[in-house]
Design an enzyme around this catalytic site. Structure first.
Site, PDB file in Angstrom:
ATOM      1  N   HIS A 159      68.537  51.486  23.170  1.00 37.45           N
ATOM      2  CA  HIS A 159      68.280  51.119  24.560  1.00 37.45           C
ATOM      3  C   HIS A 159      66.783  51.024  24.776  1.00 37.45           C
ATOM      4  O   HIS A 159      66.021  51.857  24.268  1.00 37.45           O
ATOM      5  CB  HIS A 159      68.890  52.172  25.497  1.00 37.45           C
ATOM      6  CG  HIS A 159      68.413  52.084  26.908  1.00 37.45           C
ATOM      7  ND1 HIS A 159      68.642  50.975  27.693  1.00 37.45           N
ATOM      8  CD2 HIS A 159      67.715  52.956  27.689  1.00 37.45           C
ATOM      9  CE1 HIS A 159      68.109  51.175  28.888  1.00 37.45           C
ATOM     10  NE2 HIS A 159      67.534  52.367  28.910  1.00 37.45           N
ATOM     11  N   GLU A 218      70.683  59.520  28.248  1.00 42.43           N
ATOM     12  CA  GLU A 218      71.666  58.437  28.102  1.00 42.43           C
ATOM     13  C   GLU A 218      72.646  58.712  26.951  1.00 42.43           C
ATOM     14  O   GLU A 218      73.278  57.787  26.434  1.00 42.43           O
ATOM     15  CB  GLU A 218      70.949  57.093  27.870  1.00 42.43           C
ATOM     16  CG  GLU A 218      69.928  56.702  28.917  1.00 42.43           C
ATOM     17  CD  GLU A 218      70.498  56.455  30.314  1.00 42.43           C
ATOM     18  OE1 GLU A 218      71.723  56.600  30.508  1.00 42.43           O
ATOM     19  OE2 GLU A 218      69.702  56.135  31.211  1.00 42.43           O
ATOM     20  N   GLU A 265      67.880  29.475  17.424  1.00 48.21           N
ATOM     21  CA  GLU A 265      68.653  30.413  16.606  1.00 48.21           C
ATOM     22  C   GLU A 265      69.382  31.503  17.381  1.00 48.21           C
ATOM     23  O   GLU A 265      70.060  32.342  16.784  1.00 48.21           O
ATOM     24  CB  GLU A 265      67.761  30.983  15.507  1.00 48.21           C
ATOM     25  CG  GLU A 265      67.372  29.851  14.588  1.00 48.21           C
ATOM     26  CD  GLU A 265      66.668  30.251  13.318  1.00 48.21           C
ATOM     27  OE1 GLU A 265      66.494  31.443  13.080  1.00 48.21           O
ATOM     28  OE2 GLU A 265      66.283  29.331  12.583  1.00 48.21           O
ATOM     29  N   HIS A 282      63.487  48.814  27.489  1.00 47.22           N
ATOM     30  CA  HIS A 282      63.166  48.143  28.746  1.00 47.22           C
ATOM     31  C   HIS A 282      62.284  46.915  28.499  1.00 47.22           C
ATOM     32  O   HIS A 282      61.135  46.895  28.956  1.00 47.22           O
ATOM     33  CB  HIS A 282      62.434  49.104  29.686  1.00 47.22           C
ATOM     34  CG  HIS A 282      63.137  50.403  29.955  1.00 47.22           C
ATOM     35  ND1 HIS A 282      62.497  51.522  30.419  1.00 47.22           N
ATOM     36  CD2 HIS A 282      64.459  50.747  29.855  1.00 47.22           C
ATOM     37  CE1 HIS A 282      63.370  52.517  30.589  1.00 47.22           C
ATOM     38  NE2 HIS A 282      64.570  52.073  30.239  1.00 47.22           N
ATOM     39  N   HIS A 332      67.019  47.204  34.861  1.00 50.57           N
ATOM     40  CA  HIS A 332      66.714  48.418  34.090  1.00 50.57           C
ATOM     41  C   HIS A 332      66.326  48.104  32.633  1.00 50.57           C
ATOM     42  O   HIS A 332      65.234  48.440  32.203  1.00 50.57           O
ATOM     43  CB  HIS A 332      67.912  49.387  34.143  1.00 50.57           C
ATOM     44  CG  HIS A 332      67.665  50.683  33.430  1.00 50.57           C
ATOM     45  ND1 HIS A 332      68.081  51.899  33.919  1.00 50.57           N
ATOM     46  CD2 HIS A 332      67.055  50.957  32.242  1.00 50.57           C
ATOM     47  CE1 HIS A 332      67.714  52.863  33.083  1.00 50.57           C
ATOM     48  NE2 HIS A 332      67.092  52.314  32.056  1.00 50.57           N
TER      49      HIS A 332
HETATM   50  P1  13P Z   1      65.455  59.569  28.252  1.00 47.72           P
HETATM   51  O1  13P Z   1      64.002  59.995  28.226  1.00 47.72           O
HETATM   52  O2  13P Z   1      66.350  60.641  28.801  1.00 47.72           O
HETATM   53  O3  13P Z   1      65.908  59.061  26.912  1.00 47.72           O
HETATM   54  O4  13P Z   1      65.592  58.369  29.284  1.00 47.72           O
HETATM   55  C1  13P Z   1      64.867  57.187  29.140  1.00 47.72           C
HETATM   56  C2  13P Z   1      65.578  56.003  29.688  1.00 47.72           C
HETATM   57  O5  13P Z   1      65.299  54.887  29.298  1.00 47.72           O
HETATM   58  C3  13P Z   1      66.652  56.213  30.699  1.00 47.72           C
HETATM   59  O6  13P Z   1      67.413  55.062  30.852  1.00 47.72           O
HETATM   60 ZN    ZN Z   2      66.300  53.236  30.359  1.00 51.74          ZN
END
Ligand code: 13P
Ligand code: ZN
Length: 270
Positions: free
Chosen positions: A139, A116, A169, A141, A210
């Site tokens: 980033h 990413e 908050e 999940h 995602h």
């Molecule tokens: P990477 O292992 O390439 O960082 O990917 C993980 C991920 O969350 C892809 O969206």
């Molecule tokens: Zn991801």
């Protein structure tokens, strides 16, 4: 030369990725983090003239030419960062208008930066244009934010308002709200460009089905931003199927704006 493993930016990165894993936000290799480093700080613990490898990025980012980043590796598990930072993390310097990254430290098993990287670097460009102090793109999940994208409207105003209503908050922590992208193929320049466009108006960008992107001035702040949104999403997922008897009203959200000196995203409150 100082020991790079004790440099404050390295210690913070290791602690943050470990904490993200502990929160369940980064299963397997899920998630990635990039931290813009100060050239002087980098120079204290490594020889910036010694390039280990050069990696093509596949995109241009002239605004980041010559900039240094500490970044997680592709396929690497956040769970393992604390045990082998030099394998799971890397320090790169962007050159050739961002089209190449010079590896200065890390990725010792021959690895490379996150898949990413386009979304990270393009988001850094977008956030730096809004806030010269921005240093982090993160980033991950988180389960409840992800769950919400299956059952809640993806309209950005509606999504933001729901989160603001879930914890008092929220509007104070993310008055700029949450932008939302539809499902897109990850790891591409296209999702990178779309994410960066959304980053122009908010520090949180949801990737439907995602995960989420956050941006901020340091790792703690960015972690806290995602943590707060994820807590709100958790409350939503607990109550979504129950009759709603009470809520935080727009009038009360305006009281919070006044009390904490923040202004909610224009047009988002009645
Ligand atoms: P990477 O292992 O390439 O960082 O990917 C993980 C991920 O969350 C892809 O969206
Ligand atoms: Zn991801």
């Amino acid at each position: 030369m100082k020991d790079i493993l004790t440099a404050p930016f390295m210690v913070e990165m290791v602690r943050t990725t470990t904490n993200m894993y502990a929160h369940g936000w980064d299963e397997r290799n899920g998630g990635n983090v990039s931290l813009l480093l100060d050239e002087r700080e980098v120079g204290e613990s490594l020889d910036a003239g010694r390039v280990i490898r050069t990696l093509p990025t596949g995109f241009a980012a002239p605004a980041l030419d010559g900039k240094y980043f500490l970044v997680t590796g592709t396929g690497k598990y956040f769970k393992n960062v604390q045990y082998a930072p030099e394998v799971n993390l890397g320090i790169v310097r962007l050159t050739k208008g961002g089209e190449e990254a010079e590896l200065l430290w890390g990725f010792e098993d021959g690895g490379r930066f996150t898949s990413e990287f386009p979304a990270h670097m393009m988001s850094h460009v977008a956030r730096l244009a809004v806030d010269a102090e921005n240093k982090v793109v993160m980033h991950c999940h988180p389960a409840n934010l992800l769950a919400m994208t299956y059952v809640h409207s993806l309209d950005e105003r509606a999504f933001t308002r729901t989160l603001w209503q879930m914890c008092t908050e929220c509007i104070v922590v993310f008055p700029d709200g949450v932008n939302v992208l539809p499902w897109m193929l990850c790891g591409t320049n296209e999702i990178g460009e779309a994410t960066a466009e959304k980053m122009k108006t908010a520090r949180l960008v949801v990737w439907s089905q995602h995960g989420i992107y956050g941006a901020g001035r340091d790792l703690d702040e960015t972690f806290g931003l995602i943590e707060t949104a994820e807590k709100a999403a958790e409350i939503y997922m607990k109550i979504a199927q129950l009759p709603r008897l009470n809520t935080i009203t727009d009038e009360q959200l305006h009281l919070l704006e006044a009390r904490f000196g923040v202004t909610g995203r224009e047009g988002y409150l009645d």
